[in-house]
Write an enzyme that holds these catalytic residues in place. Sequence first.
Site, mmCIF file in Angstrom:
data_model
loop_
_atom_site.group_PDB
_atom_site.id
_atom_site.type_symbol
_atom_site.label_atom_id
_atom_site.label_comp_id
_atom_site.label_asym_id
_atom_site.label_seq_id
_atom_site.Cartn_x
_atom_site.Cartn_y
_atom_site.Cartn_z
ATOM 1 N N SER A 1 0.847 -1.136 0.071
ATOM 2 C CA SER A 1 -0.087 -0.079 -0.199
ATOM 3 C C SER A 1 0.926 1.110 0.123
ATOM 4 O O SER A 1 0.618 2.319 -0.729
ATOM 5 C CB SER A 1 -0.748 0.021 1.220
ATOM 6 O OG SER A 1 -1.691 1.180 1.053
ATOM 7 N N PHE B 1 -0.374 10.310 -7.646
ATOM 8 C CA PHE B 1 -0.221 8.952 -7.289
ATOM 9 C C PHE B 1 -0.856 7.963 -8.431
ATOM 10 O O PHE B 1 -0.834 6.880 -8.293
ATOM 11 C CB PHE B 1 -1.129 8.568 -5.861
ATOM 12 C CG PHE B 1 -0.148 9.454 -4.760
ATOM 13 C CD1 PHE B 1 1.090 9.547 -4.700
ATOM 14 C CD2 PHE B 1 -1.176 9.937 -3.780
ATOM 15 C CE1 PHE B 1 1.564 10.290 -3.632
ATOM 16 C CE2 PHE B 1 -0.436 10.666 -2.712
ATOM 17 C CZ PHE B 1 1.057 10.833 -2.711
ATOM 18 N N TRP C 1 2.329 1.567 -3.393
ATOM 19 C CA TRP C 1 1.160 1.980 -4.444
ATOM 20 C C TRP C 1 1.314 3.660 -4.570
ATOM 21 O O TRP C 1 1.159 4.253 -5.597
ATOM 22 C CB TRP C 1 0.136 1.552 -3.834
ATOM 23 C CG TRP C 1 -1.091 1.914 -4.938
ATOM 24 C CD1 TRP C 1 -1.364 1.353 -6.047
ATOM 25 C CD2 TRP C 1 -1.968 3.031 -4.759
ATOM 26 N NE1 TRP C 1 -2.295 2.095 -6.725
ATOM 27 C CE2 TRP C 1 -2.758 3.148 -6.005
ATOM 28 C CE3 TRP C 1 -1.991 4.027 -3.806
ATOM 29 C CZ2 TRP C 1 -3.818 4.077 -6.146
ATOM 30 C CZ3 TRP C 1 -3.019 5.203 -4.132
ATOM 31 C CH2 TRP C 1 -3.647 5.023 -5.249
ATOM 32 N N HIS C 2 1.514 4.145 -3.379
ATOM 33 C CA HIS C 2 1.275 5.509 -3.307
ATOM 34 C C HIS C 2 2.442 6.609 -3.960
ATOM 35 O O HIS C 2 2.226 7.628 -4.537
ATOM 36 C CB HIS C 2 1.325 6.015 -1.715
ATOM 37 C CG HIS C 2 0.018 5.806 -1.154
ATOM 38 N ND1 HIS C 2 -0.411 4.882 -0.595
ATOM 39 C CD2 HIS C 2 -0.980 6.859 -1.233
ATOM 40 C CE1 HIS C 2 -1.535 4.814 -0.243
ATOM 41 N NE2 HIS C 2 -2.285 5.950 -0.700
ATOM 42 N N GLY C 3 3.648 5.984 -4.123
ATOM 43 C CA GLY C 3 4.776 6.535 -4.526
ATOM 44 C C GLY C 3 6.156 5.878 -4.893
ATOM 45 O O GLY C 3 6.250 4.942 -3.792
#
Length: 484
Positions: A322, A484, A325-327
């Site tokens: 997770s 994102f 996934w954001h960056g």
Amino acid sequence: MLFNSLDFAVFLPIVFFLYWFVFKNNLRSQNLLIVVASYVFYGWWDWRFLALIAFSTLVDYLIGIELGKEGDRFKRRGLLIISILVNIGFLGFFKYYNFFLDNFITAFSIAGMPIKANTLNIILPVGISFYTFQTLSYSIDVYRRKLEPTRDWISFTAFVSFFPQLVAGPIERATNLLPQFYKKRIFDSSAAVDGLKQILWGLFKKMVIADNCAEYANLIFNNSSDYSGSTLVLGAFFFAFQIYGDFSGYSDIAIGTSRLFGFNLMQNFAFPYFSRDIAEFWRRWHMSLTTWFRDYVYIPLGGSRGSLYEKIRNTFIIFLVSGFWHGANWTFIVWGALNAIYFLPSLILGKNRKNLDVPAEGNRLPSFREAISILSTFILTVFAWIFFRVENMSHASSFISGIFTKSLFSMPNFTQLEGALTLLVLIAGFILIEWKGRVGQYAISNLGVKRSRFFRWSMYILIILSIDIFGNTSEEIEFIYFQF
């Protein structure tokens, strides 16, 4: 095209008029209009990326059809792998290529084998993390036989590119959104009014809370070495409300806009800052992504079944994924790991499903114990947000070390303190409204329903005036999650 822009203020009524007054008796034409409108909406940023979303749509559409025809287990798995490789491949190249290359070069340099490699000047397509996960949900659900593959190309394209939630979610499941494109929509004035209310509240969150918080959060984070510990804490506090107001505001506008066209999207935020533990926070924050990872990653890994070691392993995997996934930055991975550590006590003690009800349900105020739980959870969350906001791990280290000094107990000191105090008053009012409306889908959904029409309209006018007075209406500020 930004929701808080003049372009969208012109675009939305035009699409709405065509949808309900020109094509109202033709479902296929309505769906085609949504496709065209969505591609115009997305192409407003950079038309070159339209080919990317079109190709991703085509791949999953064709794979879905083949999955529906194929009975052989190994061939079906091969088709699913193609879908995963195409979608994650695009995401990996545009979002993570330079990250992996930089770390690859660094690792070899540390090992005494320096290599030369050039990074690429890659522009990250807006919303790619969202629509790739949305199309993947379709392929996976068809593979699992939870959903019949569609041969309606227009409906499927509309599902993938649906403009209200295309860029920053909610990440809709094919099982929920796709069937809505098959059914004739009848204009529902009550749903439309409710949608307009949610759009209004989303604009308030974005333009009054998030954008004002961004001004002070950016000032403090970008010059963190110049400020006292107490000022740095204030900056982290402002960022916490910036990201909540910004992202949940986008979701409110997206859900509200969808209701104008007869669609129901899933709730994406459920007043997360009133959570009484971290497990509850993650049931309330970015719910579409959390449940996506739960259903397509966590449960296939074994979920909460198995030994304690396996539960802990799965928890760390889901939070690290997770975060990533954001960056493409180690700060996001640390942010994910920190939340996994926060989550562990509830998991180990078997209390991760403890707080499933509404905080202080039926009461005006929380009990003392609830208040302490809410406050402590919020403090942990704000601390974790520091890693989400800083530029790199070095910045995180200096920022956090700057907090834990004697200056933590001094008064915050920066030139715009008076404006910051005004913003704190606005945030206090915002928290009060959110608390009053915490039972609803969004804060003002049921607020004032038992009062007179004069009271309700006065409230709406007051929100509009607040946006005009306190909102940054002269500048179109992008939403945080666009990156994102």
